[in-house]
Every structure is written in structure tokens, then in C-alpha cells.
Write a protein that holds these residues in place. Structure first.
Motif, mmCIF file in Angstrom:
data_model
loop_
_atom_site.group_PDB
_atom_site.id
_atom_site.type_symbol
_atom_site.label_atom_id
_atom_site.label_comp_id
_atom_site.label_asym_id
_atom_site.label_seq_id
_atom_site.Cartn_x
_atom_site.Cartn_y
_atom_site.Cartn_z
ATOM 1 N N ASP A 135 0.827 -1.206 0.000
ATOM 2 C CA ASP A 135 0.000 0.000 0.000
ATOM 3 C C ASP A 135 0.864 1.260 0.000
ATOM 4 O O ASP A 135 0.812 2.087 0.918
ATOM 5 N N THR A 136 1.697 1.387 -1.021
ATOM 6 C CA THR A 136 2.576 2.559 -1.115
ATOM 7 C C THR A 136 2.340 3.336 -2.404
ATOM 8 O O THR A 136 3.106 4.257 -2.723
ATOM 9 N N ILE A 137 1.285 2.984 -3.155
ATOM 10 C CA ILE A 137 1.079 3.549 -4.493
ATOM 11 C C ILE A 137 -0.213 4.359 -4.542
ATOM 12 O O ILE A 137 -1.268 3.905 -4.078
ATOM 13 N N LEU A 138 -0.129 5.541 -5.118
ATOM 14 C CA LEU A 138 -1.322 6.340 -5.396
ATOM 15 C C LEU A 138 -1.503 6.408 -6.912
ATOM 16 O O LEU A 138 -0.566 6.796 -7.624
ATOM 17 N N PRO A 139 -2.657 6.041 -7.426
ATOM 18 C CA PRO A 139 -2.869 6.116 -8.873
ATOM 19 C C PRO A 139 -3.324 7.504 -9.326
ATOM 20 O O PRO A 139 -4.154 8.142 -8.671
ATOM 21 N N LEU A 140 -2.760 7.950 -10.415
ATOM 22 C CA LEU A 140 -3.180 9.183 -11.078
ATOM 23 C C LEU A 140 -3.506 8.843 -12.520
ATOM 24 O O LEU A 140 -2.792 8.047 -13.148
ATOM 25 N N THR A 141 -4.552 9.438 -13.052
ATOM 26 C CA THR A 141 -4.848 9.212 -14.466
ATOM 27 C C THR A 141 -5.011 10.533 -15.188
ATOM 28 O O THR A 141 -5.597 11.492 -14.672
ATOM 29 N N TYR A 142 -4.451 10.580 -16.365
ATOM 30 C CA TYR A 142 -4.649 11.690 -17.280
ATOM 31 C C TYR A 142 -6.152 11.765 -17.576
ATOM 32 O O TYR A 142 -6.829 10.738 -17.636
ATOM 33 N N VAL A 143 -6.674 12.976 -17.764
ATOM 34 C CA VAL A 143 -8.102 13.079 -18.081
ATOM 35 C C VAL A 143 -8.420 12.396 -19.405
ATOM 36 O O VAL A 143 -9.584 12.068 -19.665
ATOM 37 N N ASN A 144 -7.411 12.164 -20.230
ATOM 38 C CA ASN A 144 -7.597 11.424 -21.478
ATOM 39 C C ASN A 144 -7.676 9.933 -21.177
ATOM 40 O O ASN A 144 -6.834 9.132 -21.591
ATOM 41 N N SER A 145 -8.697 9.555 -20.446
ATOM 42 C CA SER A 145 -8.908 8.168 -20.043
ATOM 43 C C SER A 145 -10.397 7.929 -19.922
ATOM 44 O O SER A 145 -11.195 8.873 -19.837
ATOM 45 N N THR A 146 -10.782 6.659 -19.881
ATOM 46 C CA THR A 146 -12.200 6.338 -19.800
ATOM 47 C C THR A 146 -12.760 6.658 -18.421
ATOM 48 O O THR A 146 -12.016 6.802 -17.436
ATOM 49 N N ALA A 147 -14.071 6.752 -18.342
ATOM 50 C CA ALA A 147 -14.728 7.001 -17.055
ATOM 51 C C ALA A 147 -14.421 5.874 -16.076
ATOM 52 O O ALA A 147 -14.264 6.108 -14.868
ATOM 53 N N ALA A 148 -14.324 4.654 -16.589
ATOM 54 C CA ALA A 148 -14.035 3.509 -15.718
ATOM 55 C C ALA A 148 -12.664 3.644 -15.063
ATOM 56 O O ALA A 148 -12.493 3.329 -13.877
ATOM 57 N N ILE A 149 -11.674 4.127 -15.816
ATOM 58 C CA ILE A 149 -10.332 4.322 -15.253
ATOM 59 C C ILE A 149 -10.344 5.474 -14.253
ATOM 60 O O ILE A 149 -9.726 5.405 -13.182
ATOM 61 N N LYS A 150 -11.049 6.531 -14.574
ATOM 62 C CA LYS A 150 -11.180 7.634 -13.617
ATOM 63 C C LYS A 150 -11.828 7.125 -12.328
ATOM 64 O O LYS A 150 -11.435 7.507 -11.219
ATOM 65 N N GLY A 151 -12.837 6.259 -12.485
ATOM 66 C CA GLY A 151 -13.506 5.695 -11.321
ATOM 67 C C GLY A 151 -12.572 4.833 -10.494
ATOM 68 O O GLY A 151 -12.586 4.883 -9.254
ATOM 69 N N PHE A 152 -11.743 4.049 -11.157
ATOM 70 C CA PHE A 152 -10.761 3.207 -10.455
ATOM 71 C C PHE A 152 -9.820 4.067 -9.633
ATOM 72 O O PHE A 152 -9.544 3.793 -8.456
ATOM 73 N N VAL A 153 -9.318 5.118 -10.238
ATOM 74 C CA VAL A 153 -8.382 6.012 -9.563
ATOM 75 C C VAL A 153 -9.047 6.686 -8.363
ATOM 76 O O VAL A 153 -8.481 6.769 -7.270
ATOM 77 N N GLY A 154 -10.284 7.152 -8.575
ATOM 78 C CA GLY A 154 -11.003 7.789 -7.477
ATOM 79 C C GLY A 154 -11.242 6.848 -6.321
ATOM 80 O O GLY A 154 -11.125 7.225 -5.149
ATOM 81 N N LYS A 155 -11.547 5.612 -6.621
ATOM 82 C CA LYS A 155 -11.818 4.601 -5.593
ATOM 83 C C LYS A 155 -10.583 4.308 -4.759
ATOM 84 O O LYS A 155 -10.684 3.957 -3.570
#
Length: 369
Positions: A135-155
Motif C-alpha cells: 500500500d505505497t502507491i497512489l494512482p493518477l490518471t490523465y483526463v484522457n482516459s475512460t470514465a471507468a479508469i477515472k472511477g478506479f483512480v477515485g476509488k
């Protein structure tokens, strides 16, 4: 995907033959008629990379996030006909009211970069990363990504980033966790992390198709995990383009987008977001010469709008973004005429369970931008 599903999608995007018989002028007149008829009930956002034949009818121009934010400020717009690509329309849907309908004139208008990270691949990759780093990783996604990936990152506690605020968001992310997973564009992630002082040998690449890491060092030294994705347009610029330009036109400045490779960004004179590119050219001295490494429609438009400067593409053989160019005048007219007939076609609707976490990721960014 089943064959019947493919046939269904094809039937949705195939235009009636009559649109091939209409002249450009006839289509332009009809689009304007429908816009006037609907008034404030209709809003047409247009991304900077859109064709001139489409962008002329845009009520607002901008990058993907800016346009989605503008859409959220148009409460009277019952119909938002988004002239961009699929992930942009998704963001607009998430930020607007439930009764507003977001329409994509052609469902084939996707984004190759966004498609390089699907949710199944991400879940698999994340599990392997947890096995190595915990548990040492924080995910970031470029806005050029699907809603599902944005949701994964937010979760998972992360946020979205834009090319304008990526540096600020990476700085924030490192206050939260020891490591960052950056997806789906490896080049923006690498260029931004390097600008923050992180050496290349502390960046590992996760190759989702192979399910392996491209990294020769000690995993304990890794600070940034880069998803192996890229923009098919910006990766077409290379060092030879810059080297040839320096020999032939040494006075020409090179201005590129940070979705270009690390080598191209390092060799350029300036790099920055689409807004940065537009502003740099706008405020450049009259008579200055520029070679720009970004999408061809935008480069041509900048040249037309700045006749006092010499503006060329860094790659003289560059083609416009193929998926972005799916949105053309016939598809725009077709979607509008369907609305006139009382039929909504190609509506983009993000499931609520995805939208909840995706909006969380977006808000984490907006709070810090």
C-alpha cells in the motif's frame, strides 16, 4: 464483443445515403437552421483538434476538461452535442445534470490512448503492483482516459490530471504515498516526473498486454510506475524532425506537447499543454518562426489565425488525429436532424456507480488546481 454487437454499433454510426449527396453549403445552412431553432436548448462544444468544418459551429472551443466544465455551466441546454471523442463526452455527462443529454455525433470517435488502459487490465496490473510494493502507491490518471479508469483512480484515493496541472498533481500525490502509478500516457508521466527531479532509472513501465514490467533495476528504487500507453499523434514526432529543422531553419523555435516522447521534449525549445501552445503562439513576436509538435488541425488553425508568424508542423508528413476526425459535418448534421425529429442518437451515459468515483477523482484535482 459478439458479432451482433458489432453489427449493432455499425448500424448506429452508418449515415443514410442522402448525406453523401448534400453539398457542404447545404449542410452548413441546415446546421445553422437547427442551431437557431433550438437556441439555448442546444449546446455544441468543440475540441481544439476538430476539423474546421465542425469547429465553425462550436459554441465553445477548448480542451476536454474545460469543455466539460463549460457544459456544466449550461443548465438550459437540454442537448449537448459534443464534438470531440468518447472519453470527453463521458466527462461532460458526469458533470452535467441527469436530465441533460450528451450526444457524440459518431460513436467511432474514440481515443487510442484512452483505449490502451481498460478497467480489466488495470485491475490485474494493480494487483501485481500491490504484491510488489504493497500500500505505497497512489494512482493518477490523465483526463484522457475512460470514465471507468477515472472511477478506479477515485476509488483508490487518486485523482485525475491534465497536461496543464500534471506537475502540481504529482507533487500532491507524493505527499500522499511513496509511489505513483501514472496512466494511461507514459510520456506525460515521464516528462512531468523528470521535471520534478525524479531520474529515469526510478521509473518503471508496466506493459499491460504482456503483464510484465519493463525495468532492469531494483524495484525498491521505483518512484513512478508508468502505464505503457501513448498518444498515436504525439508519438509520431521524433528527434530527426528536430535535428533536420535545426540544420535547415535554425531560427525556428520548436514547441511541443508533453505527450511527445522524453527525447523530443528535451530537445525542444518549449513544451506545454494545448492551452500553453495556443497562448505561446498568440503572444509570440510578429515575424517569429515556429515548428509545433501537436495535432495537425490545431497547427493549421494556428497558422491561419496568426498570419504574421510562420507556423509549420514539426513533422511535415503528419496527419490529423484519425479518431478525432470521425466527427465531420455530415455526422454533426445527422445528429442534429435526429434531434429535430425528436430522436436522441448516440447518447453517452456513464453508469452511476462509475460516475461516483470518477467525479471524486476529478474533484480531487479541481480542488488543487
Amino acid at each position: 464483443m459478439e458479432v451482433l454487437d458489432l453489427l449493432e454499433i455499425e448500424s448506429e454510426v452508418t449515415l443514410p445515403k442522402r448525406y453523401s449527396t448534400l453539398s457542404v453549403k447545404e449542410m452548413e445552412v441546415r446546421v445553422q437552421e437547427i442551431k437557431s431553432k433550438f437556441g439555448d436548448r442546444l449546446f455544441i462544444p468543440g475540441h481544439h483538434y476538430q476539423k474546421d468544418e465542425v469547429i465553425q459551429f462550436a459554441d465553445a472551443r477548448g480542451d476536454s476538461l474545460k469543455l466539460a466544465q463549460i457544459c456544466s455551466q449550461m443548465p438550459d441546454a437540454e442537448f449537448i452535442v459534443f464534438c470531440g471523442v468518447h472519453f470527453m463526452a463521458e466527462t461532460a455527462d458526469m458533470l452535467t445534470k441527469p436530465d441533460q443529454k450528451v450526444i457524440l455525433p459518431d460513436l467511432r470517435a474514440g481515443c487510442s490512448m484512452a483505449d490502451m488502459a481498460d478497467i480489466d487490465q488495470t485491475e490485474i496490473g494493480w494487483e501485481k503492483m500491490q504484491e510488489i510494493w504493497g500500500d505505497t502507491i497512489l494512482p493518477l490518471t490523465y483526463v484522457n482516459s475512460t470514465a471507468a479508469i477515472k472511477g478506479f483512480v477515485g476509488k483508490h484515493g487518486g485523482a485525475t490530471v491534465t497536461s496543464s496541472n500534471a506537475k502540481k498533481m504529482l507533487q500532491w500525490a507524493f505527499t500522499q504515498k511513496e509511489r505513483i502509478l501514472f496512466l494511461p500516457d507514459q510520456h506525460l508521466g515521464r516528462n512531468t516526473a523528470f521535471d520534478l527531479g525524479i531520474p529515469l532509472d526510478q521509473m518503471a513501465i508496466w506493459a499491460p498486454l504482456e503483464g510484465t514490467f519493463e525495468y532492469d533495476g531494483n524495484f525498491e528504487d521505483v518512484k513512478v510506475i508508468l502505464w505503457k500507453g501513448h498518444c498515436s499523434v504525439h508519438e509520431k514526432f521524433n528527434l530527426k524532425h528536430i535535428e533536420n529543422l535545426r540544420k535547415q531553419e535554425p531560427e525556428t523555435k520548436v514547441l511541443v506537447h508533453p505527450e511527445c516522447t522524453y527525447e523530443v521534449v528535451q530537445a525542444s525549445d518549449f513544451n506545454g499543454s494545448t492551452s500553453f501552445i495556443i497562448d505561446t503562439i498568440k503572444h509570440a513576436e510578429s515575424g517569429s518562426r515556429w515548428a509545433i509538435g501537436t495535432e495537425m488541425n490545431l497547427v493549421n488553425r494556428l497558422a491561419d489565425e496568426n498570419p504574421d508568424k510562420q507556423i509549420i508542423s514539426l513533422n511535415p508528413f503528419m496527419c490529423p488525429c484519425l479518431t478525432m476526425n470521425r466527427i465531420d459535418l455530415p455526422h454533426l448534421l445527422w445528429s442534429l436532424e435526429k434531434l429535430e425529429e425528436g430522436e436522441v442518437v448516440n447518447q453517452i451515459k456513464v453508469p452511476e456507480e462509475v460516475s461516483e468515483y470518477a467525479i471524486l477523482a476529478l474533484n480531487r484535482m479541481l480542488e488543487r488546481s
